[in-house]
Design a protein around this motif. Sequence first.
Motif, PDB file in Angstrom:
ATOM      1  N   LYS A 119       0.879  -1.251  -0.042  1.00 38.87           N
ATOM      2  CA  LYS A 119       0.148  -0.005   0.198  1.00 38.87           C
ATOM      3  C   LYS A 119       0.916   1.266  -0.030  1.00 38.87           C
ATOM      4  N   LEU A 120       2.036   1.372   0.717  1.00 39.87           N
ATOM      5  CA  LEU A 120       2.838   2.266   0.748  1.00 39.87           C
ATOM      6  C   LEU A 120       3.332   2.576  -0.605  1.00 39.87           C
ATOM      7  N   LEU A 121       3.822   1.488  -1.448  1.00 41.31           N
ATOM      8  CA  LEU A 121       4.251   1.874  -2.596  1.00 41.31           C
ATOM      9  C   LEU A 121       3.352   2.242  -3.677  1.00 41.31           C
ATOM     10  N   GLN A 122       2.135   1.957  -3.459  1.00 43.01           N
ATOM     11  CA  GLN A 122       0.997   2.523  -4.157  1.00 43.01           C
ATOM     12  C   GLN A 122       0.654   3.913  -3.953  1.00 43.01           C
ATOM     13  N   THR A 123       0.628   4.339  -2.953  1.00 44.51           N
ATOM     14  CA  THR A 123       0.374   5.536  -2.413  1.00 44.51           C
ATOM     15  C   THR A 123       1.832   6.495  -2.767  1.00 44.51           C
ATOM     16  N   LEU A 124       2.830   6.040  -2.815  1.00 40.95           N
ATOM     17  CA  LEU A 124       4.277   6.719  -3.511  1.00 40.95           C
ATOM     18  C   LEU A 124       4.038   6.836  -4.894  1.00 40.95           C
ATOM     19  N   ALA A 125       4.022   5.936  -5.675  1.00 38.94           N
ATOM     20  CA  ALA A 125       3.327   5.874  -7.088  1.00 38.94           C
ATOM     21  C   ALA A 125       2.357   6.831  -7.368  1.00 38.94           C
ATOM     22  N   LEU A 130       2.441   8.492 -11.369  1.00 39.93           N
ATOM     23  CA  LEU A 130       2.518   7.443 -12.032  1.00 39.93           C
ATOM     24  C   LEU A 130       1.093   6.619 -12.194  1.00 39.93           C
ATOM     25  N   VAL A 131       0.336   6.924 -11.034  1.00 45.58           N
ATOM     26  CA  VAL A 131      -1.014   6.295 -11.071  1.00 45.58           C
ATOM     27  C   VAL A 131      -2.001   7.295 -10.564  1.00 45.58           C
ATOM     28  N   GLU A 132      -3.325   7.053 -10.701  1.00 40.02           N
ATOM     29  CA  GLU A 132      -4.266   8.168 -10.442  1.00 40.02           C
ATOM     30  C   GLU A 132      -4.912   8.018  -9.109  1.00 40.02           C
ATOM     31  N   PHE A 136      -7.846  -0.302  -3.805  1.00 39.91           N
ATOM     32  CA  PHE A 136      -8.146  -1.371  -4.217  1.00 39.91           C
ATOM     33  C   PHE A 136      -9.280  -1.655  -5.041  1.00 39.91           C
ATOM     34  N   GLY A 137     -10.507  -0.756  -4.749  1.00 42.21           N
ATOM     35  CA  GLY A 137     -11.548  -0.854  -5.674  1.00 42.21           C
ATOM     36  C   GLY A 137     -11.468  -0.395  -7.168  1.00 42.21           C
ATOM     37  N   GLN A 138     -10.660   0.745  -7.265  1.00 44.88           N
ATOM     38  CA  GLN A 138     -10.306   0.855  -8.784  1.00 44.88           C
ATOM     39  C   GLN A 138      -9.413  -0.104  -9.511  1.00 44.88           C
ATOM     40  N   LEU A 139      -8.557  -0.560  -8.804  1.00 43.55           N
ATOM     41  CA  LEU A 139      -7.712  -1.830  -9.047  1.00 43.55           C
ATOM     42  C   LEU A 139      -8.475  -2.816  -9.548  1.00 43.55           C
ATOM     43  N   MET A 140      -9.314  -3.162  -8.633  1.00 45.83           N
ATOM     44  CA  MET A 140     -10.493  -4.433  -9.227  1.00 45.83           C
ATOM     45  C   MET A 140     -10.975  -3.966 -10.657  1.00 45.83           C
ATOM     46  N   LYS A 141     -11.646  -2.799 -10.500  1.00 47.92           N
ATOM     47  CA  LYS A 141     -12.153  -2.481 -11.840  1.00 47.92           C
ATOM     48  C   LYS A 141     -11.478  -2.489 -13.236  1.00 47.92           C
ATOM     49  N   ASP A 142     -10.222  -1.867 -12.919  1.00 50.15           N
ATOM     50  CA  ASP A 142      -9.208  -2.059 -14.273  1.00 50.15           C
ATOM     51  C   ASP A 142      -8.948  -3.663 -14.414  1.00 50.15           C
ATOM     52  N   TRP A 143      -8.904  -4.337 -13.359  1.00 54.52           N
ATOM     53  CA  TRP A 143      -8.582  -5.779 -13.673  1.00 54.52           C
ATOM     54  C   TRP A 143      -9.732  -6.419 -14.545  1.00 54.52           C
ATOM     55  N   ALA A 144     -10.866  -6.163 -14.313  1.00 57.81           N
ATOM     56  CA  ALA A 144     -12.036  -6.652 -14.913  1.00 57.81           C
ATOM     57  C   ALA A 144     -12.087  -6.039 -16.219  1.00 57.81           C
ATOM     58  N   ASP A 145     -12.006  -4.988 -16.339  1.00 62.30           N
ATOM     59  CA  ASP A 145     -12.018  -4.040 -17.533  1.00 62.30           C
ATOM     60  C   ASP A 145     -11.027  -4.819 -18.727  1.00 62.30           C
ATOM     61  N   GLY A 146      -9.708  -4.867 -18.101  1.00 66.44           N
ATOM     62  CA  GLY A 146      -8.696  -5.432 -18.634  1.00 66.44           C
ATOM     63  C   GLY A 146      -8.874  -7.009 -19.316  1.00 66.44           C
ATOM     64  N   TYR A 171      -2.931 -10.229 -11.580  1.00 67.25           N
ATOM     65  CA  TYR A 171      -3.122  -8.779 -11.912  1.00 67.25           C
ATOM     66  C   TYR A 171      -2.415  -7.792 -11.004  1.00 67.25           C
ATOM     67  N   TYR A 172      -2.920  -8.188  -9.451  1.00 70.84           N
ATOM     68  CA  TYR A 172      -2.379  -7.186  -8.399  1.00 70.84           C
ATOM     69  C   TYR A 172      -1.111  -6.941  -8.238  1.00 70.84           C
ATOM     70  N   PHE A 173      -0.425  -8.328  -8.427  1.00 71.48           N
ATOM     71  CA  PHE A 173       1.147  -8.455  -7.833  1.00 71.48           C
ATOM     72  C   PHE A 173       1.798  -7.870  -9.132  1.00 71.48           C
ATOM     73  N   TYR A 174       1.482  -8.267 -10.503  1.00 69.87           N
ATOM     74  CA  TYR A 174       2.096  -7.847 -11.631  1.00 69.87           C
ATOM     75  C   TYR A 174       2.101  -6.081 -11.595  1.00 69.87           C
ATOM     76  N   THR A 175       0.883  -5.704 -11.181  1.00 68.73           N
ATOM     77  CA  THR A 175       0.699  -4.205 -10.875  1.00 68.73           C
ATOM     78  C   THR A 175       1.792  -3.384 -10.144  1.00 68.73           C
ATOM     79  N   LEU A 176       1.921  -4.086  -8.955  1.00 68.23           N
ATOM     80  CA  LEU A 176       2.674  -3.592  -7.913  1.00 68.23           C
ATOM     81  C   LEU A 176       4.385  -3.825  -8.302  1.00 68.23           C
ATOM     82  N   SER A 177       4.546  -4.924  -8.990  1.00 70.87           N
ATOM     83  CA  SER A 177       5.989  -4.904  -9.515  1.00 70.87           C
ATOM     84  C   SER A 177       6.290  -4.114 -10.469  1.00 70.87           C
ATOM     85  N   ASN A 178       5.334  -3.655 -11.506  1.00 71.45           N
ATOM     86  CA  ASN A 178       5.493  -2.793 -12.492  1.00 71.45           C
ATOM     87  C   ASN A 178       5.731  -1.275 -11.798  1.00 71.45           C
ATOM     88  N   LEU A 179       4.960  -1.039 -10.836  1.00 72.86           N
ATOM     89  CA  LEU A 179       4.893   0.135 -10.257  1.00 72.86           C
ATOM     90  C   LEU A 179       6.081   0.416  -9.598  1.00 72.86           C
TER      91      LEU A 179
END
Length: 363
Positions: A119-125, A130-132, A136-146, A171-179
């Motif tokens: 979560k700290l990594l996400q907030t720093l990004a 790097l992200v808007e 977690f809710g928006q990440l789930m939406k992006d996962w479903a849309d993808g 999807y979740y951990f791939y996203t964090l790794s890229n961030l």
Amino acid sequence: MRVFMKRDIQRKAFIWGLGCTVLAGLILIGFVKLPPSNSESAEAAQPGSGTIILYVNGEPVTRQEFQLYMDKEKGAVTNEFSIQHNAADQVDYWTTEFGGERPIDRLKSLAADEAAKGKLLQTLAQAKGLVEYSGFGQLMKDWADGNKQREQDISDNKAVFGLGQYDLSQYYFYTLSNLKLELEELMGKTELQVTGEEIKQAYQAHAKDYQNRTRLEIEELSLPYSGEADKNSALQAMQAALGQLNKGAASELVVQSHKGFRLLKNSAVVDSQTHPLSPEAMIIQTALTLKKGNWSTVADMGDSYSIVKLVDKTENYAVPIQEVESQLKAEALSLKFEGYLEQQFRGSDVRLEQGNYDAITAP
């Protein structure tokens, strides 16, 4: 000229592990605090996937997000208890005490460490643009849309890279790794920019690794192919080219005899850590078997045929800093970035919703 070198990732893994250890201590300190009363706390009182388990600088980690980390750490916990306590699977395994500790408590502790770090990594990004969002809710939406888009692309016979569908954990951990990679790269251009002195320090820290090496000068003549018919014709062309080369023809002239030929002149420092099945390793190992000035036989590289010539070989070679500068810069940046993350961990306010946390009694 290409230089075959391997980036040292072991040091990076060690520092990241150190960061996790530091964070574990911070979480234990933070858990004695309770977050201020707000609407999210009211939501936390209700059971379900939206229940808040912990906060990181005010940002919530929900029960569903926390579950991803529990699933991820289950194997490590069962392995740890098996080794340390000879604990086997049994009824009520997760809530049974082994050596004074329950597997469920160890699992939740590890998951809390990793969830807070994520979560700290996400907030720093998010803070760096790097992200808007970090929720977690928006990440789930992006996962479903993808996944929906990938399904549609497959239906429309469009090229789809990777899996046809990703589960939420993938999807979740791939996203964090890229961030993490994107954040490191971004900050490496600004406040974490690596200096020349830091590159020298990284070189000196690995000085012995760059001494007494073997350096090769290699020529590689290759011809790609696709399909069996093309493969057969490519092999015949390569065998004809090898015949010309063994008779003394210049490689530059041989290249002109076939439209698809490619001639590469490579400098390679032998590295025992190079993956033995990688194309680079195969070329290096082939060159090591040759006498200076000789060409190898034709080798099938999987999507092309190659022949290799050993141009020169230098023993007891000391790799100059200029040849590994990009590798050293990457390592120095990695160390600076891990130090930055550790500093951010130390200053973070990690707070547990104790009642919701304690209510978790099974993985």
